[in-house]
Scaffold this active site. Structure first.
Site, PDB file in Angstrom:
ATOM      1  N   GLN A 168       0.887  -1.171   0.000  1.00  0.00           N
ATOM      2  CA  GLN A 168       0.000   0.000   0.000  1.00  0.00           C
ATOM      3  C   GLN A 168       0.917   1.211   0.000  1.00  0.00           C
ATOM      4  O   GLN A 168       1.460   1.595   1.022  1.00  0.00           O
ATOM      5  CB  GLN A 168      -0.939   0.011   1.208  1.00  0.00           C
ATOM      6  CG  GLN A 168      -1.764   1.287   1.340  1.00  0.00           C
ATOM      7  CD  GLN A 168      -2.572   1.615   0.098  1.00  0.00           C
ATOM      8  OE1 GLN A 168      -3.154   0.733  -0.515  1.00  0.00           O
ATOM      9  NE2 GLN A 168      -2.589   2.881  -0.297  1.00  0.00           N
ATOM     10  N   GLY A 300     -10.712   0.431  -0.543  1.00  0.00           N
ATOM     11  CA  GLY A 300     -10.162  -0.012  -1.813  1.00  0.00           C
ATOM     12  C   GLY A 300      -8.970   0.844  -2.172  1.00  0.00           C
ATOM     13  O   GLY A 300      -8.781   1.931  -1.619  1.00  0.00           O
ATOM     14  N   MET A 301      -8.143   0.353  -3.073  1.00  0.00           N
ATOM     15  CA  MET A 301      -7.022   1.116  -3.601  1.00  0.00           C
ATOM     16  C   MET A 301      -7.009   0.930  -5.095  1.00  0.00           C
ATOM     17  O   MET A 301      -6.985  -0.188  -5.610  1.00  0.00           O
ATOM     18  CB  MET A 301      -5.696   0.657  -2.981  1.00  0.00           C
ATOM     19  CG  MET A 301      -4.480   1.441  -3.491  1.00  0.00           C
ATOM     20  SD  MET A 301      -4.598   3.210  -3.122  1.00  0.00           S
ATOM     21  CE  MET A 301      -3.667   3.901  -4.485  1.00  0.00           C
ATOM     22  N   GLU A 302      -6.984   2.066  -5.792  1.00  0.00           N
ATOM     23  CA  GLU A 302      -7.245   2.124  -7.231  1.00  0.00           C
ATOM     24  C   GLU A 302      -6.057   1.730  -8.095  1.00  0.00           C
ATOM     25  O   GLU A 302      -5.840   2.314  -9.172  1.00  0.00           O
ATOM     26  CB  GLU A 302      -7.697   3.533  -7.608  1.00  0.00           C
ATOM     27  CG  GLU A 302      -6.683   4.653  -7.345  1.00  0.00           C
ATOM     28  CD  GLU A 302      -6.732   5.276  -5.976  1.00  0.00           C
ATOM     29  OE1 GLU A 302      -6.184   6.376  -5.799  1.00  0.00           O
ATOM     30  OE2 GLU A 302      -7.329   4.666  -5.052  1.00  0.00           O
ATOM     31  N   HIS A 326     -16.361   3.410  -6.905  1.00  0.00           N
ATOM     32  CA  HIS A 326     -15.401   4.465  -6.538  1.00  0.00           C
ATOM     33  C   HIS A 326     -14.034   4.173  -7.155  1.00  0.00           C
ATOM     34  O   HIS A 326     -13.414   5.060  -7.772  1.00  0.00           O
ATOM     35  CB  HIS A 326     -15.297   4.543  -5.014  1.00  0.00           C
ATOM     36  CG  HIS A 326     -14.338   5.571  -4.507  1.00  0.00           C
ATOM     37  ND1 HIS A 326     -14.733   6.849  -4.176  1.00  0.00           N
ATOM     38  CD2 HIS A 326     -13.003   5.520  -4.276  1.00  0.00           C
ATOM     39  CE1 HIS A 326     -13.682   7.539  -3.764  1.00  0.00           C
ATOM     40  NE2 HIS A 326     -12.608   6.754  -3.810  1.00  0.00           N
ATOM     41  N   GLU A 327     -13.566   2.936  -7.008  1.00  0.00           N
ATOM     42  CA  GLU A 327     -12.241   2.597  -7.536  1.00  0.00           C
ATOM     43  C   GLU A 327     -12.234   2.593  -9.064  1.00  0.00           C
ATOM     44  O   GLU A 327     -11.227   2.963  -9.684  1.00  0.00           O
ATOM     45  CB  GLU A 327     -11.782   1.247  -6.988  1.00  0.00           C
ATOM     46  CG  GLU A 327     -11.797   1.128  -5.459  1.00  0.00           C
ATOM     47  CD  GLU A 327     -11.092   2.275  -4.743  1.00  0.00           C
ATOM     48  OE1 GLU A 327     -10.155   2.868  -5.310  1.00  0.00           O
ATOM     49  OE2 GLU A 327     -11.492   2.590  -3.616  1.00  0.00           O
ATOM     50  N   HIS A 330     -11.744   6.038 -10.286  1.00  0.00           N
ATOM     51  CA  HIS A 330     -10.344   6.464 -10.195  1.00  0.00           C
ATOM     52  C   HIS A 330      -9.569   6.185 -11.488  1.00  0.00           C
ATOM     53  O   HIS A 330      -8.501   6.771 -11.698  1.00  0.00           O
ATOM     54  CB  HIS A 330      -9.645   5.740  -9.043  1.00  0.00           C
ATOM     55  CG  HIS A 330      -9.639   6.495  -7.758  1.00  0.00           C
ATOM     56  ND1 HIS A 330      -9.140   7.774  -7.637  1.00  0.00           N
ATOM     57  CD2 HIS A 330     -10.061   6.141  -6.508  1.00  0.00           C
ATOM     58  CE1 HIS A 330      -9.241   8.178  -6.382  1.00  0.00           C
ATOM     59  NE2 HIS A 330      -9.802   7.211  -5.674  1.00  0.00           N
ATOM     60  N   GLU A 349      -9.775  12.699  -5.095  1.00  0.00           N
ATOM     61  CA  GLU A 349     -10.849  12.045  -4.362  1.00  0.00           C
ATOM     62  C   GLU A 349     -12.201  12.741  -4.492  1.00  0.00           C
ATOM     63  O   GLU A 349     -13.233  12.068  -4.529  1.00  0.00           O
ATOM     64  CB  GLU A 349     -10.464  11.899  -2.891  1.00  0.00           C
ATOM     65  CG  GLU A 349      -9.274  10.982  -2.654  1.00  0.00           C
ATOM     66  CD  GLU A 349      -9.511   9.546  -3.119  1.00  0.00           C
ATOM     67  OE1 GLU A 349     -10.661   9.188  -3.429  1.00  0.00           O
ATOM     68  OE2 GLU A 349      -8.525   8.781  -3.174  1.00  0.00           O
ATOM     69  N   ASP A 406      -0.160  11.333   5.433  1.00  0.00           N
ATOM     70  CA  ASP A 406      -0.968  10.421   6.252  1.00  0.00           C
ATOM     71  C   ASP A 406      -1.628  11.158   7.413  1.00  0.00           C
ATOM     72  O   ASP A 406      -2.737  10.801   7.839  1.00  0.00           O
ATOM     73  CB  ASP A 406      -0.101   9.287   6.800  1.00  0.00           C
ATOM     74  CG  ASP A 406       0.299   8.280   5.736  1.00  0.00           C
ATOM     75  OD1 ASP A 406      -0.256   8.338   4.620  1.00  0.00           O
ATOM     76  OD2 ASP A 406       1.194   7.457   6.002  1.00  0.00           O
ATOM     77  N   TYR A 414     -12.636  14.123   0.051  1.00  0.00           N
ATOM     78  CA  TYR A 414     -13.642  13.294  -0.607  1.00  0.00           C
ATOM     79  C   TYR A 414     -14.987  14.020  -0.668  1.00  0.00           C
ATOM     80  O   TYR A 414     -15.545  14.240  -1.755  1.00  0.00           O
ATOM     81  CB  TYR A 414     -13.832  11.978   0.154  1.00  0.00           C
ATOM     82  CG  TYR A 414     -12.651  11.049   0.182  1.00  0.00           C
ATOM     83  CD1 TYR A 414     -12.662   9.871  -0.554  1.00  0.00           C
ATOM     84  CD2 TYR A 414     -11.536  11.304   0.978  1.00  0.00           C
ATOM     85  CE1 TYR A 414     -11.589   8.972  -0.512  1.00  0.00           C
ATOM     86  CE2 TYR A 414     -10.461  10.429   1.023  1.00  0.00           C
ATOM     87  CZ  TYR A 414     -10.496   9.274   0.277  1.00  0.00           C
ATOM     88  OH  TYR A 414      -9.433   8.407   0.320  1.00  0.00           O
ATOM     89  N   ARG A 591      -9.272  -1.828   8.448  1.00  0.00           N
ATOM     90  CA  ARG A 591      -9.763  -0.695   7.675  1.00  0.00           C
ATOM     91  C   ARG A 591      -9.882   0.538   8.566  1.00  0.00           C
ATOM     92  O   ARG A 591     -10.632   0.563   9.549  1.00  0.00           O
ATOM     93  CB  ARG A 591     -11.114  -1.036   7.046  1.00  0.00           C
ATOM     94  CG  ARG A 591     -11.593  -0.010   6.041  1.00  0.00           C
ATOM     95  CD  ARG A 591     -12.876  -0.475   5.373  1.00  0.00           C
ATOM     96  NE  ARG A 591     -13.380   0.531   4.462  1.00  0.00           N
ATOM     97  CZ  ARG A 591     -14.543   0.453   3.818  1.00  0.00           C
ATOM     98  NH1 ARG A 591     -15.307  -0.616   3.992  1.00  0.00           N
ATOM     99  NH2 ARG A 591     -14.938   1.418   3.013  1.00  0.00           N
TER     100      ARG A 591
END
Length: 639
Positions: A168, A300-302, A326-327, A330, A349, A406, A414, A591
């Site tokens: 990630q 999720g990660m796109e 959503h992903e 992206h 976002e 971070d 978003y 998460r």
């Protein structure tokens, strides 16, 4: 973005002056961290002087040591004659040697002292050469605690037999996996050759070119021919199975989850086609999904070609599959067109949530689209309440000088970003007018990165004949903290039933007869909003919660969004019987959307604060770095 004037460049490079000291003294007697580079406050790299244009990885995974070893070839282009260094980002990498490949010249390099969580600057001396293009081979190893990698022992996986590793890298953790210009300002193609055990599968954010069996291991070759930013490089290695779920899509997961995942994401192609109708052609070829172990910190990660998703989406009724929408969005908003740095994160976002809800509106109904937008506004209000309404990190455009991305992560880019775009759409005449603008925007800036000022200029030029845009208060929207200046008038049809049920809930108690509702009257997404509304009401009587738990078994439901809100209701009521189920659940899921609010709720319950902190400290070794790092801040623990 700020473009350096020519005399600035000359002054910076004529004597090879690359910054080594990243703390500045100020007249008030204090010291503050400086911006690391003119382009990106979070990156040491200088792509304005010498830019990486291609990446080639050749790595072997060592599960016994929890490292990768090998090399990366970086193709570099000098942008100015006087430049004699290429500057990269690294974090906790062991650099063994660096060569200029074509001449096989061993290169001199300097490595700065680490600067907190940002890592270090790696400056490689560029040898004299007639042309301005170079290939540098960097031999290196990662370290076991690399912040962008999560290593799982066999017992931490569903199958319990094989180890697992996944990455990630957003926002700035690619530098813990490879030396790179770790800024979204830079986009490159990449390819990778990965040496992994024969009994494990390897997947990446690229097209699989070939898998070559060897004695005791397999060599996996991947190619990504669309230029991407470093945080979109992704890898996962584990005991995986796959199922085809559409003409362009395959879902990957451990075998214990594969059938459930194939069913949950069966509508992926419909979502993808709808996104194309809104945004234009899909350029990435395939759209695969990987269901990761529970410690994955995001919904999720796109990653292009291979979206990573959390197993908390496996609700059993496809009610949480909008995260896939959503992903998918992206693929245009963030991957194709990208924020130049994370001060402009809303360009990724905010646009993505906006497109996600358009997909939802077309596949479900405009009422469902607006219902989801209303729920997003509720989440935004809570986020700003937690952060503080005057917190500059609640601006749409933020200043990240000295601030790790971070630490700035929240729902604000978003939801405040989506709200702004919905406002702009309404201002210029609605979707029929705004959607052609979106397609033009994506086509104009594809394969590029941009700042908010560039978006603003493009918008104003495109709608120059629309007089209503003169009333847009850009500064209030972009540079003012707190809630948006305007909340669109969303369709509230689906809220009417919820409001009625909420009143029944609040007016009922365990002494007045049976529970006056069955739960079948509303959909899963309405249940989520109902529980959110109840959480925002006064704390509920514990005896009432006990009766409702007995009837509905909320702590056992598969839908993570419902369970999450029920646990928060219980903690707010200071219901001691909810404590262990809540702590057990945050130990199971990584998460951050769930773990961070629950830990903050426990922190605010003084009698349970120490227990929650001890639970976190006992289990943080099982968390991915970004989860552990941010939760430690939420619990006000010194790092």
């Amino acid at each position: 973005m700020r473009i350096l004037k020519l005399f600035d460049v000359a002054r910076n490079v004529s004597n090879c002056v690359i910054r080594r000291n990243f703390v500045r003294n100020f007249g008030d007697g204090g010291t503050r961290m400086a911006r690391f580079s003119p382009i990106d406050p979070s990156s040491f790299s200088r792509p304005d002087l010498a830019v990486v244009t291609n990446i080639k990885l050749s790595l072997k995974v060592h599960f016994d040591q929890k490292i990768f070893s090998g090399n990366c070839d970086l193709t570099v282009k000098k942008l100015h004659e006087n430049v004699n260094e290429v500057v990269l980002d690294v974090k906790d990498l062991d650099i063994e040697s660096i060569y200029e490949t074509e001449t096989n010249t061993k290169c001199k390099y300097t490595l700065s002292q680490p600067v907190g969580e940002f890592g270090s600057e790696l400056a490689i001396e560029i040898p004299p050469k007639e042309v301005n293009n170079y290939i540098f081979t960097i031999n290196y190893k990662t370290r076991p605690h690399a912040s962008g990698l999560q290593w799982l022992e066999p017992e931490q996986t569903a199958g319990k037999k094989h180890p697992y590793v996944f990455s990630q890298f957003q926002a700035i953790h690619a530098r813990s996996f490879l030396p790179c210009q770790d800024t979204p300002y830079v986009k490159t193609k990449y390819e990778a050759l990965i040496n992994a055990p024969t009994d494990l599968s390897v997947v990446m954010s690229a097209i699989r070119d070939a898998t070559k069996p060897m004695i005791g291991y397999n060599l996996h070759h991947f190619k990504q021919d669309v230029p991407i930013q470093s945080y979109l490089i992704a890898i996962a290695i584990g005991a995986l199975e796959s199922r085809k779920i559409g003409p362009r899509s395959t879902v990957w997961a451990e075998k214990e989850f594969i059938e459930m995942a194939a069913n949950e994401f069966a509508n992926t192609e419909k979502q993808l086609k709808t996104a194309e109708d809104i945004c234009g052609p899909y350029v990435w070829g395939i759209y695969d999904l990987l269901v990761l172990p529970p410690s994955f910190p995001f919904g999720g990660m796109e990653n292009p070609c291979l979206t990573f998703v959390t197993p908390t989406l496996l609700a059993g009724d496809r009610s949480l599959a909008n995260v896939v929408a959503h992903e998918i969005a992206h693929s245009w908003t963030g991957n194709l067109v990208t924020n130049a740095n994370f001060e402009h994160f809303w360009l990724n976002e905010g646009f993505t949530v906006f497109i996600e809800r358009k997909i939802l509106g077309r596949l479900e109904s405009p009422q469902v689209q607006d219902f989801d937008a209303y729920g997003g506004t509720v989440e935004l209000k809570e986020a700003i309440k937690v952060m503080g309404s005057n917190n500059p990190l609640t601006n749409l455009v933020v200043n990240l000088t000295g601030v790790h991305p971070d630490d700035a992560f929240s729902r604000v880019p978003y939801e405040k970003g989506q709200t702004f775009l919905r406002y702009l759409e309404n201002t210029v005449g609605g979707p029929a007018v705004f959607e052609p603008f979106l397609r033009k925007y994506f086509d104009t800036y594809k394969y590029r990165s941009l700042t908010t000022d560039e978006f603003k200029a493009f918008f104003i030029e495109y709608f120059s004949s629309t007089p209503e845009i003169k009333n847009i208060e850009w500064n209030k929207w972009l540079h003012t903290p707190g809630m948006p200046p305007v909340i669109p008038d969303y369709d509230k049809t689906l809220l009417k039933t919820i409001d009625e049920m909420k009143q029944r809930w609040l007016n009922w108690d365990e002494k007045s007869g049976p529970v006056p509702f069955s739960g079948d009257e509303i959909t899963s997404i309405q249940k989520i909003q109902l529980l959110q509304d109840i959480f925002e009401s006064e704390p509920q009587p514990i005896k009432k919660l006990e009766v409702l738990e007995e009837k509905f078994k909320f702590t056992e439901v598969q839908n993570a969004e419902i369970k999450f809100r029920w646990l928060r209701i219980g903690i707010k009521a200071k219901w001691e019987k909810i404590v262990d189920p809540a702590l057990n659940w945050v130990n199971e899921v990584g998460r951050m959307k769930y773990c961070r609010p629950l830990y903050r709720d426990f922190y605010n319950w003084e009698e349970m604060r120490a227990k929650a902190i001890q639970n976190f400290q006992d289990n943080r070794k099982n968390m991915m770095h970004v989860s552990a790092y941010t939760i430690a801040h939420d619990l006000r623990l010194k790092e």
